[in-house]
Design a protein around this motif. Structure first.
Motif, PDB file in Angstrom:
ATOM      1  N   PHE A  37       0.852  -1.177   0.000  1.00 61.51           N
ATOM      2  CA  PHE A  37       0.000   0.000   0.000  1.00 61.51           C
ATOM      3  C   PHE A  37       0.893   1.234   0.000  1.00 61.51           C
ATOM      4  CE2 PHE A  37      -4.282  -1.632   0.989  1.00 61.51           C
ATOM      5  CZ  PHE A  37      -3.978  -2.941   1.326  1.00 61.51           C
ATOM      6  N   ARG A  38       0.303   2.368  -0.331  1.00 59.36           N
ATOM      7  CA  ARG A  38       1.055   3.615  -0.235  1.00 59.36           C
ATOM      8  C   ARG A  38       0.139   4.726   0.236  1.00 59.36           C
ATOM      9  NH1 ARG A  38       2.272   4.724  -6.701  1.00 59.36           N
ATOM     10  NH2 ARG A  38       0.105   5.203  -7.309  1.00 59.36           N
ATOM     11  N   GLN A  39       0.765   5.712   0.860  1.00 57.79           N
ATOM     12  CA  GLN A  39       0.018   6.884   1.301  1.00 57.79           C
ATOM     13  C   GLN A  39       0.850   8.125   1.036  1.00 57.79           C
ATOM     14  OE1 GLN A  39      -1.426   6.803   5.355  1.00 57.79           O
ATOM     15  NE2 GLN A  39      -3.006   8.292   4.855  1.00 57.79           N
ATOM     16  N   ALA A  40       0.303   8.981   0.212  1.00 64.16           N
ATOM     17  CA  ALA A  40       0.933  10.260  -0.108  1.00 64.16           C
ATOM     18  C   ALA A  40       0.421  11.330   0.842  1.00 64.16           C
ATOM     19  CB  ALA A  40       0.629  10.642  -1.554  1.00 64.16           C
ATOM     20  N   PRO A  41       1.181  12.388   1.044  1.00 61.16           N
ATOM     21  CA  PRO A  41       0.744  13.451   1.949  1.00 61.16           C
ATOM     22  C   PRO A  41      -0.634  13.995   1.567  1.00 61.16           C
ATOM     23  CG  PRO A  41       3.017  13.779   1.344  1.00 61.16           C
ATOM     24  CD  PRO A  41       2.504  12.652   0.485  1.00 61.16           C
ATOM     25  N   GLY A  42      -1.529  14.045   2.531  1.00 62.39           N
ATOM     26  CA  GLY A  42      -2.850  14.597   2.298  1.00 62.39           C
ATOM     27  C   GLY A  42      -3.802  13.680   1.556  1.00 62.39           C
ATOM     28  N   LYS A  43      -3.364  12.451   1.298  1.00 61.14           N
ATOM     29  CA  LYS A  43      -4.215  11.509   0.565  1.00 61.14           C
ATOM     30  C   LYS A  43      -4.474  10.266   1.395  1.00 61.14           C
ATOM     31  CE  LYS A  43      -2.900  12.922  -4.112  1.00 61.14           C
ATOM     32  NZ  LYS A  43      -2.456  12.443  -5.443  1.00 61.14           N
ATOM     33  N   GLU A  44      -5.514   9.557   1.020  1.00 66.47           N
ATOM     34  CA  GLU A  44      -5.819   8.305   1.702  1.00 66.47           C
ATOM     35  C   GLU A  44      -4.856   7.205   1.249  1.00 66.47           C
ATOM     36  OE1 GLU A  44     -10.615   8.848   2.489  1.00 66.47           O
ATOM     37  OE2 GLU A  44      -9.870   7.179   1.294  1.00 66.47           O
ATOM     38  N   ARG A  45      -4.685   6.234   2.114  1.00 65.25           N
ATOM     39  CA  ARG A  45      -3.864   5.083   1.756  1.00 65.25           C
ATOM     40  C   ARG A  45      -4.538   4.307   0.629  1.00 65.25           C
ATOM     41  NH1 ARG A  45      -2.856   1.870   6.880  1.00 65.25           N
ATOM     42  NH2 ARG A  45      -5.016   1.214   6.511  1.00 65.25           N
ATOM     43  N   GLU A  46      -3.744   3.819  -0.310  1.00 62.68           N
ATOM     44  CA  GLU A  46      -4.308   3.063  -1.426  1.00 62.68           C
ATOM     45  C   GLU A  46      -3.483   1.796  -1.658  1.00 62.68           C
ATOM     46  OE1 GLU A  46      -4.089   5.052  -5.196  1.00 62.68           O
ATOM     47  OE2 GLU A  46      -1.949   5.487  -5.024  1.00 62.68           O
ATOM     48  N   GLY A  47      -4.184   0.771  -2.123  1.00 62.45           N
ATOM     49  CA  GLY A  47      -3.502  -0.464  -2.474  1.00 62.45           C
ATOM     50  C   GLY A  47      -2.753  -0.307  -3.782  1.00 62.45           C
ATOM     51  N   VAL A  48      -1.556  -0.853  -3.836  1.00 65.50           N
ATOM     52  CA  VAL A  48      -0.717  -0.755  -5.026  1.00 65.50           C
ATOM     53  C   VAL A  48      -0.597  -2.096  -5.734  1.00 65.50           C
ATOM     54  CG1 VAL A  48       1.624  -0.245  -5.851  1.00 65.50           C
ATOM     55  CG2 VAL A  48       0.606   1.141  -4.017  1.00 65.50           C
ATOM     56  N   SER A  49      -0.280  -3.128  -4.979  1.00 65.67           N
ATOM     57  CA  SER A  49      -0.063  -4.439  -5.581  1.00 65.67           C
ATOM     58  C   SER A  49      -0.217  -5.505  -4.516  1.00 65.67           C
ATOM     59  CB  SER A  49       1.334  -4.510  -6.200  1.00 65.67           C
ATOM     60  OG  SER A  49       1.548  -5.756  -6.838  1.00 65.67           O
ATOM     61  N   CYS A  50      -0.609  -6.701  -4.953  1.00 66.91           N
ATOM     62  CA  CYS A  50      -0.794  -7.814  -4.020  1.00 66.91           C
ATOM     63  C   CYS A  50      -0.324  -9.103  -4.677  1.00 66.91           C
ATOM     64  CB  CYS A  50      -2.253  -7.924  -3.624  1.00 66.91           C
ATOM     65  SG  CYS A  50      -2.576  -9.272  -2.451  1.00 66.91           S
ATOM     66  N   ILE A  51       0.165 -10.017  -3.840  1.00 67.85           N
ATOM     67  CA  ILE A  51       0.589 -11.320  -4.336  1.00 67.85           C
ATOM     68  C   ILE A  51      -0.006 -12.394  -3.438  1.00 67.85           C
ATOM     69  CG2 ILE A  51       2.778 -11.262  -3.038  1.00 67.85           C
ATOM     70  CD1 ILE A  51       4.053 -12.641  -5.563  1.00 67.85           C
ATOM     71  N   SER A  52      -0.509 -13.451  -4.054  1.00 65.42           N
ATOM     72  CA  SER A  52      -1.159 -14.513  -3.299  1.00 65.42           C
ATOM     73  C   SER A  52      -0.129 -15.333  -2.522  1.00 65.42           C
ATOM     74  CB  SER A  52      -1.955 -15.403  -4.240  1.00 65.42           C
ATOM     75  OG  SER A  52      -1.102 -16.013  -5.203  1.00 65.42           O
ATOM     76  N   THR A  53      -0.625 -16.259  -1.714  1.00 66.47           N
ATOM     77  CA  THR A  53       0.245 -16.984  -0.786  1.00 66.47           C
ATOM     78  C   THR A  53       1.419 -17.683  -1.463  1.00 66.47           C
ATOM     79  OG1 THR A  53      -1.235 -18.869  -0.950  1.00 66.47           O
ATOM     80  CG2 THR A  53      -1.571 -17.389   0.913  1.00 66.47           C
TER      81      THR A  53
END
Length: 123
Positions: A37-53
């Motif tokens: 996930f990432r969070q930029a100043p003044g912005k909500e956290r957002e998902g960027v990438s995911c990998i399964s088990t």
């Protein structure tokens, strides 16, 4: 339980590359999907990438598709995010987190957040 330590962030020029690492401690690492996930100043956290088990499925937010690649090494309890063609809008603190249900739904419940690593893309 897991504990995550993110690393690899820094200052990079637009068009440059960085490789983020997420080191996990805990006996059940390969039982979780792992996301960045990432969070930029003044912005909500957002998902960027995911990998399964087992690493067979990967997911990307639209703005990073074709530029970022997620991978994992279950033997070493590590997850990586290779970031290429970086843009100023990629500037944020990047976190990793775990999903015990292996759904990779960014709006689902995520656990064991790390402290994050700062990525700054600027000339």
């Amino acid at each position: 339980q897991l504990q995550f330590v993110e690393s690899g962030g820094g200052l990079v020029q637009p068009g440059g590359s960085l490789r983020l690492s997420c080191a996990a401690s805990g006996p059940t690492f390969n039982g979780y999907a792992i996301a960045w996930f990432r969070q930029a100043p003044g912005k909500e956290r957002e998902g960027v990438s995911c990998i399964s088990t087992l690493g067979r499925s990967t997911y990307y937010e639209d703005s990073v598709k074709g530029r970022f690649t997620i991978s994992r090494d279950n033997a070493k309890n590590m997850v990586f995010l290779q970031m290429n063609s970086l843009k100023p809008e990629d500037t944020a603190v990047y976190f990793c987190a775990a999903d015990p249900l292996n759904t990779c739904k960014f709006d689902g419940k995520w656990y064991y957040w790390g402290q994050g690593t700062q990525v700054t893309v600027s000339s």
